[in-house]
Motif scaffolding. Structure first.
Motif, PDB file in Angstrom:
ATOM      1  N   SER A 230     -11.089 -35.646  12.918  1.00  0.00           N
ATOM      2  CA  SER A 230     -10.322 -36.485  13.825  1.00  0.00           C
ATOM      3  C   SER A 230      -9.777 -37.732  13.128  1.00  0.00           C
ATOM      4  O   SER A 230      -8.744 -38.258  13.504  1.00  0.00           O
ATOM      5  CB  SER A 230     -11.224 -36.852  14.996  1.00  0.00           C
ATOM      6  N   LEU A 231     -10.483 -38.211  12.117  1.00  0.00           N
ATOM      7  CA  LEU A 231     -10.041 -39.453  11.490  1.00  0.00           C
ATOM      8  C   LEU A 231      -9.196 -39.226  10.236  1.00  0.00           C
ATOM      9  O   LEU A 231      -8.384 -40.065   9.886  1.00  0.00           O
ATOM     10  CB  LEU A 231     -11.249 -40.316  11.128  1.00  0.00           C
TER      11      LEU A 231
ATOM     12  N   VAL B 187     -20.692 -34.935  21.316  1.00  0.00           N
ATOM     13  CA  VAL B 187     -21.406 -36.053  21.951  1.00  0.00           C
ATOM     14  C   VAL B 187     -22.143 -35.541  23.188  1.00  0.00           C
ATOM     15  O   VAL B 187     -23.308 -35.872  23.429  1.00  0.00           O
ATOM     16  CB  VAL B 187     -20.423 -37.188  22.318  1.00  0.00           C
TER      17      VAL B 187
ATOM     18  N   TRP C   3     -22.049 -49.184  17.059  1.00  0.00           N
ATOM     19  CA  TRP C   3     -21.362 -47.887  17.051  1.00  0.00           C
ATOM     20  C   TRP C   3     -20.391 -47.790  18.226  1.00  0.00           C
ATOM     21  O   TRP C   3     -19.230 -47.411  18.071  1.00  0.00           O
ATOM     22  CB  TRP C   3     -22.406 -46.771  17.115  1.00  0.00           C
TER      23      TRP C   3
ATOM     24  N   LEU D 137     -15.659 -35.609  13.765  1.00  0.00           N
ATOM     25  CA  LEU D 137     -15.189 -36.977  13.548  1.00  0.00           C
ATOM     26  C   LEU D 137     -14.362 -37.072  12.274  1.00  0.00           C
ATOM     27  O   LEU D 137     -13.322 -37.725  12.230  1.00  0.00           O
ATOM     28  CB  LEU D 137     -16.412 -37.890  13.467  1.00  0.00           C
TER      29      LEU D 137
ATOM     30  N   CYS E 124     -11.618 -35.830  30.744  1.00  0.00           N
ATOM     31  CA  CYS E 124     -10.424 -35.775  29.895  1.00  0.00           C
ATOM     32  C   CYS E 124     -10.537 -34.682  28.860  1.00  0.00           C
ATOM     33  O   CYS E 124      -9.561 -34.328  28.233  1.00  0.00           O
ATOM     34  CB  CYS E 124     -10.072 -37.142  29.296  1.00  0.00           C
TER      35      CYS E 124
ATOM     36  N   HIS F  83     -15.903 -35.019  20.650  1.00  0.00           N
ATOM     37  CA  HIS F  83     -16.263 -35.423  22.023  1.00  0.00           C
ATOM     38  C   HIS F  83     -17.185 -34.398  22.666  1.00  0.00           C
ATOM     39  O   HIS F  83     -18.105 -34.744  23.404  1.00  0.00           O
ATOM     40  CB  HIS F  83     -15.012 -35.644  22.856  1.00  0.00           C
TER      41      HIS F  83
ATOM     42  N   SER G 267     -16.176 -39.118  32.650  1.00  0.00           N
ATOM     43  CA  SER G 267     -14.843 -39.372  32.130  1.00  0.00           C
ATOM     44  C   SER G 267     -14.582 -38.525  30.888  1.00  0.00           C
ATOM     45  O   SER G 267     -13.471 -38.022  30.674  1.00  0.00           O
ATOM     46  CB  SER G 267     -14.710 -40.868  31.856  1.00  0.00           C
ATOM     47  N   LEU G 268     -15.623 -38.355  30.084  1.00  0.00           N
ATOM     48  CA  LEU G 268     -15.493 -37.542  28.873  1.00  0.00           C
ATOM     49  C   LEU G 268     -15.142 -36.105  29.233  1.00  0.00           C
ATOM     50  O   LEU G 268     -14.206 -35.519  28.681  1.00  0.00           O
ATOM     51  CB  LEU G 268     -16.819 -37.600  28.110  1.00  0.00           C
TER      52      LEU G 268
ATOM     53  N   ALA H 213     -16.355 -47.519  18.194  1.00  0.00           N
ATOM     54  CA  ALA H 213     -15.687 -46.417  18.897  1.00  0.00           C
ATOM     55  C   ALA H 213     -14.632 -46.997  19.831  1.00  0.00           C
ATOM     56  O   ALA H 213     -13.522 -46.461  19.946  1.00  0.00           O
ATOM     57  CB  ALA H 213     -16.695 -45.581  19.673  1.00  0.00           C
TER      58      ALA H 213
ATOM     59  N   HIS I 252     -10.640 -46.274  19.970  1.00  0.00           N
ATOM     60  CA  HIS I 252      -9.944 -45.939  21.211  1.00  0.00           C
ATOM     61  C   HIS I 252      -8.821 -46.927  21.491  1.00  0.00           C
ATOM     62  O   HIS I 252      -7.747 -46.543  21.929  1.00  0.00           O
ATOM     63  CB  HIS I 252     -10.908 -45.939  22.391  1.00  0.00           C
TER      64      HIS I 252
ATOM     65  N   LEU J 290     -16.675 -47.740  27.520  1.00  0.00           N
ATOM     66  CA  LEU J 290     -17.366 -47.984  26.246  1.00  0.00           C
ATOM     67  C   LEU J 290     -17.801 -49.446  26.158  1.00  0.00           C
ATOM     68  O   LEU J 290     -18.929 -49.752  25.761  1.00  0.00           O
ATOM     69  CB  LEU J 290     -16.465 -47.622  25.069  1.00  0.00           C
TER      70      LEU J 290
ATOM     71  N   ALA K 261     -11.822 -44.829  29.444  1.00  0.00           N
ATOM     72  CA  ALA K 261     -12.831 -44.609  28.408  1.00  0.00           C
ATOM     73  C   ALA K 261     -13.115 -45.915  27.679  1.00  0.00           C
ATOM     74  O   ALA K 261     -14.274 -46.255  27.402  1.00  0.00           O
ATOM     75  CB  ALA K 261     -12.337 -43.556  27.425  1.00  0.00           C
TER      76      ALA K 261
ATOM     77  N   ARG L  91      -7.409 -31.879  28.002  1.00  0.00           N
ATOM     78  CA  ARG L  91      -6.984 -31.956  26.600  1.00  0.00           C
ATOM     79  C   ARG L  91      -7.144 -30.608  25.921  1.00  0.00           C
ATOM     80  O   ARG L  91      -6.347 -30.224  25.068  1.00  0.00           O
ATOM     81  CB  ARG L  91      -7.785 -33.017  25.853  1.00  0.00           C
TER      82      ARG L  91
ATOM     83  N   TYR M  10      -7.305 -50.344   9.283  1.00  0.00           N
ATOM     84  CA  TYR M  10      -7.662 -49.108   9.983  1.00  0.00           C
ATOM     85  C   TYR M  10      -8.305 -48.102   9.035  1.00  0.00           C
ATOM     86  O   TYR M  10      -9.309 -47.471   9.353  1.00  0.00           O
ATOM     87  CB  TYR M  10      -6.433 -48.488  10.635  1.00  0.00           C
TER      88      TYR M  10
ATOM     89  N   LEU N  73     -19.396 -42.494  31.942  1.00  0.00           N
ATOM     90  CA  LEU N  73     -18.767 -42.186  30.661  1.00  0.00           C
ATOM     91  C   LEU N  73     -18.748 -40.677  30.422  1.00  0.00           C
ATOM     92  O   LEU N  73     -17.753 -40.115  29.962  1.00  0.00           O
ATOM     93  CB  LEU N  73     -19.498 -42.910  29.537  1.00  0.00           C
TER      94      LEU N  73
END
Ligand code: HEM
Lengths: 491, 334
Positions: free
Chosen positions: A439-440, A160, B283, A436, A73, A157, A69-70, B287, B291, A8, A4, A77, B241, A66
């Motif tokens: 996730s963050l 997206v 962006w 997001l 995975c 993901h 692959s997205l 990303a 990752h 990217l 990934a 997951r 971060y 991409l």
């Protein structure tokens, strides 16, 4: 993960050339200029798809990889996550002291008391908690929280994908077209009325909503004074719209950022220009052409370029190629220039041609280009072509006729588009941002408290492991440790 | 009225630039006065372990925290000096931010619109976002050690804005007559404040982690200089971060809001206009940074470099595309 990351990087790199080399879809005239400036490079660029990078096979390959692959995975997951939602907090490792976020103290309280207080503290913090006895008579409290991080990540993901699929659907079933309409003229939404039209693969012309409108007025205002003289202030087109043939007409004020919507189709005001009204008479005195001609603006002062074709002129066909200056003036080198975008002193300057316009050759011709292969200029004594300069109301005599500059009318460039299923990418966007954030900002964290009986009292060890960076596990250790100790002090 | 306000704005911005300069000097002095002075090794968690009484029987391997070693006396004057200049620098920064904010607000009031319509205004508002991000971080995470890089950056950009980019107030072109301008640019400005502070922290992280590695490799125990007063490289990395993790969703939002606006104004979500393309590249680069942090072999220094690549794509969009680019987004006024 490594795949990934590499993809990217590739995607970012692949997007660069299209921002530096002119693109056919973004600015066709810049591409034409580039072709004539670099005649040997252009064919190579064509082969590599450099003029339409974002639809080229290699760009598509990167983002399709991409996507693959997205998805590739995403599915495993998802399966792992389904298992993890039911998992219990993992047992404490034997040596807690090796964690960098660690604390320990000795107390008189029994292991049972300590573990009970630890359990209620950690449960109150909405962690998943297990209490068990380890082999040596000690009690361990194992806690974990932050399972939603992975969910947020999966949602992101997935979103997206939703956005990309949604965009693909809207362009597959929709269309986009452009048309220039001179003030006073009308447009009805049928294929032949468009100047350019790009339908999606699944578009059917029966999807064209049967509306029509007339451009009654167009006004543009420009800042008259320095600083920023000539900056556009507003553009405004007054339309009379009919949703269907025979429907009651209504007025609509079309502006930038204020599109017209009819039956899911939107009409946007994206540009404007001037159309000089010109009358061409031929050698016999008959009118060979009369009406407004759309000239294309070249710069911020609206110096505009255009051509007039009079194929019916006798005895020879006539053509004009020239420039229009809304506020004409003369520069030091005695060339006409425009000094303001508004209509101050409209002037046209043109060269007239006679001969064969080439309209019968069978090759379709642009209305903005004069094919000069079989045309000749009217020359002056010095052999240079004669340049004619006209103000509104002026006429000029040619050997085979005459030209009159009757006046000027504005025209508007409209973009008309239909994007069905817009809500799919839009909801994808909202989903992506929500995912997001999860996730963050959700940080999975494991906490262990072990209470072991010993000679000098109960040894309490506390260790914390963060499974995502950015958190502050030391603070949590401090907090657990001091709360437990404070509890003992008060007990 | 408009003229007075716009003159006030110019005055405030010039004043802010000068105060940033003095603040930067104070921070330079702060760094310089640490040159001869040994830093007390940074203790991971000084507040802890007060009650550690490890029984001989079940002794976990705890080490004595180094802070218990009394610091040599000659240091204490120097310590005070360093701290004083650090505080002066920070106070001056707060003053400069006040002027800066006043300058941006009066500019907006004078123009009767949001103060981000051309390159000068993007630069002044964007820099304000950077220093505000820094102030918030100082309050939350005690990152005063970012003072020198942040004030230098503010001085550089405001100086360039005042000297090169300045344009008198002029109205917005019709394409910008939309409340989406407020939403889209505000999100982008805050995100860019985060990205900038993130980039500065990433640079400090790279410098500090190299110094740590070198010191470990040469068994060099001389911990003199300001570098050794910075938190550990891991702590710096954590701050970097956090700021990136804050800025990335905002940037995502800014890009997507731009796409929605484009659909509304021009009838298409995305047209690969140069500005759009570079916003997308930025962006994707960030990303990749996120990752990289989760990819074995890419954590740490490599990830920090990816973040800096991301920042350079952002700068290129702001400088390169605004000044030399064409396309629909040409509002730089240059
Ligand atoms: C359009 C492309 C993509 C974007 C914008 C994107 C973005 C992100 C972001 C923002 C994160 C959060 C990082 C974090 O948790 O700190 C993330 C995590 C992750 N991504 Fe992607 N991603 C993309 C494609 C992919 C692909 C193709 C894969 C699989 C091969 C992938 C696998 C992962 C994994 C496993 C994580 C979790 C990392 C962690 O646990 O922190 N991503 N991605």
């Amino acid at each position: 993960m490594r795949t990934a990351l590499v993809l990217l990087f590739l995607l970012a790199l692949a997007a660069i050339p299209g921002s530096l080399i002119p693109q056919q879809k973004v600015d066709a005239s810049a591409v034409a200029a580039f072709r004539s400036a670099h005649p040997s490079l252009a064919p190579w660029f064509d082969r590599l798809g450099m003029f339409s990078v974002y639809t080229s096979p290699w760009f598509s390959a990167v983002y399709l990889l991409l996507m693959v692959s997205l998805i590739g995975c995403f599915i495993p997951r998802l399966r792992l996550y389904a298992k993890a939602t039911r998992a219990r907090p993992p047992k404490a490792p034997r040596n807690l002291a090796r964690f960098s976020s660690f604390d320990s103290y000795v107390t008189d309280a029994t292991p049972g008391d300590v573990s009970e207080r630890a359990r209620s503290l950690l449960s109150a913090q909405r962690r998943r908690v297990d209490v068990y006895e380890d082999g040596s008579g000690g009690v361990v409290v194992a806690a974990e929280k932050g399972y939603l991080r992975e969910a947020g990540n999966l949602v992101f993901h997935f979103a997206v994908l939703v956005v990309l699929v949604g965009l693909a659907i809207t362009s597959l079933y929709g269309f986009k077209g452009g048309v220039a309409v001179v003030q006073g003229e009308s447009f009805s939404n049928t294929l032949i009325q468009y100047d350019d039209f790009s339908p999606g693969g699944r578009f059917r012309s029966s999807q064209l909503a049967p509306f029509s409108f007339k451009v009654d007025t167009f006004s543009a205002a420009y800042k008259p004074t320095e600083p920023g003289r000539g900056t556009p202030l507003h553009f405004d087109a007054g339309l009379t719209v009919r949703d269907q043939p025979g429907a009651t007409p209504y007025r609509y004020d079309l502006r930038v950022n204020h599109p017209l919507q009819v039956d899911g189709t939107s009409v946007f005001l994206v540009g404007h220009g001037y159309a000089p009204v010109i009358t061409v008479r031929d050698g016999k005195g008959n009118i060979a052409y009369s009406g407004p001609v759309v000239f294309l603006p070249l710069d911020g002062t609206f110096t505009s370029y255009g051509v007039v074709k009079a194929p019916d002129a006798q005895p020879t066909q006539l053509g004009l190629e020239g420039y229009f200056f809304p506020t004409g003036a003369v520069d030091q080198t005695n060339h006409p220039v425009s000094i303001f975008p508004g209509l101050g002193n409209p002037v046209i300057s043109f060269v007239a041609y006679h001969g064969n316009l080439g309209l019968d050759s069978g090759v379709p011709q642009s209305v903005y280009v004069l094919d000069k292969k079989h045309l000749k200029t009217y020359d002056r004594a010095n052999g240079r072509p004669k340049v004619l300069l006209l103000k509104v109301g002026d006429s000029a005599r040619l050997k085979d006729g005459s030209v009159r500059f009757d006046g000027v009318r504005p025209w508007v460039k409209l973009q008309i588009s239909h994007s069905p299923g817009k809500l799919v990418p839009l909801s994808g966007v909202l989903l992506a941002i929500a995912g997001l954030l999860g996730s963050l900002f959700i940080r999975p964290r494991r906490t262990w408290v072990r209470a072991t009986p010993g000679a000098g009292g109960t040894l309490v060890e506390i260790a914390v492991l963060d499974r995502a960076s950015g958190g502050n596990p030391d603070d949590h250790v401090d907090q657990v440790s001091s709360t437990l100790q404070a509890g003992e002090d008060s007990a | 009225m408009t003229d007075t306000l716009s003159q006030l704005s110019n005055l405030a911005i010039t004043g802010a630039t000068i105060v940033y300069f003095v603040a930067m000097l104070a921070h330079v002095t702060e760094w310089a006065s640490a040159r001869q002075i040994t830093a007390t090794p940074v203790v991971a968690r000084p507040a802890l372990r007060r009650r550690v009484t490890v029984p001989a029987t079940a002794a976990p391997a705890t080490t004595m925290p180094a802070s218990d070693v009394p610091a040599p006396d000659r240091n204490s004057d120097g310590e005070e000096n360093i701290d004083r200049f650090g505080r002066i620098g920070f106070s001056l920064t707060v003053l400069a931010v006040g002027l800066h904010l006043a300058g941006v607000v009066t500019r907006g009031a004078a123009a009767g619109r949001v103060p981000w319509g051309n390159m000068y205004e993007f630069a002044t508002t964007g820099t304000l976002a950077v220093v505000l991000a820094y102030l918030v971080l100082v309050l939350r995470y005690k990152v005063r050690w970012l003072g020198l890089p942040v004030t230098s950056f503010a001085l550089l950009i405001l100086g360039l804005a005042v000297l090169l980019l300045y344009r008198p107030i002029s109205p917005l072109v019709p394409a910008l007559h939309s409340y989406w301008l407020a939403i889209h640019v505000l999100a982008a400005a805050i995100a860019s404040g985060g990205f900038t502070v993130g980039a500065l922290a990433s640079i400090l992280y790279l410098v500090k982690s190299r110094a740590e590695r070198n010191a470990a490799a040469c068994h060099d125990d001389r911990r003199t200089g300001y570098l050794w007063r910075l938190p550990t490289s891991e702590a710096i990395d954590r701050i970097a971060y956090r700021v990136h993790a804050f800025a990335f969703p905002l940037w995502t939002f800014a890009v997507l809001a731009g796409a929605i606006w484009a659909q509304y104004a021009w009838g298409r979500f995305w047209g690969w206009d140069p500005k759009e393309t570079w916003a997308f590249i930025t962006w994707v680069a960030y990303a990749a940074y996120l990752h990289a942090r989760a990819t074995a072999g890419w954590q740490g220094r490599a990830a920090a470099y990816v973040a800096l690549v991301g920042y350079s794509t952002f700068l290129f969009n702001f400088v390169g595309i605004n000044l030399f680019g064409s396309g629909l987004h040409s509002y730089s006024g240059m």
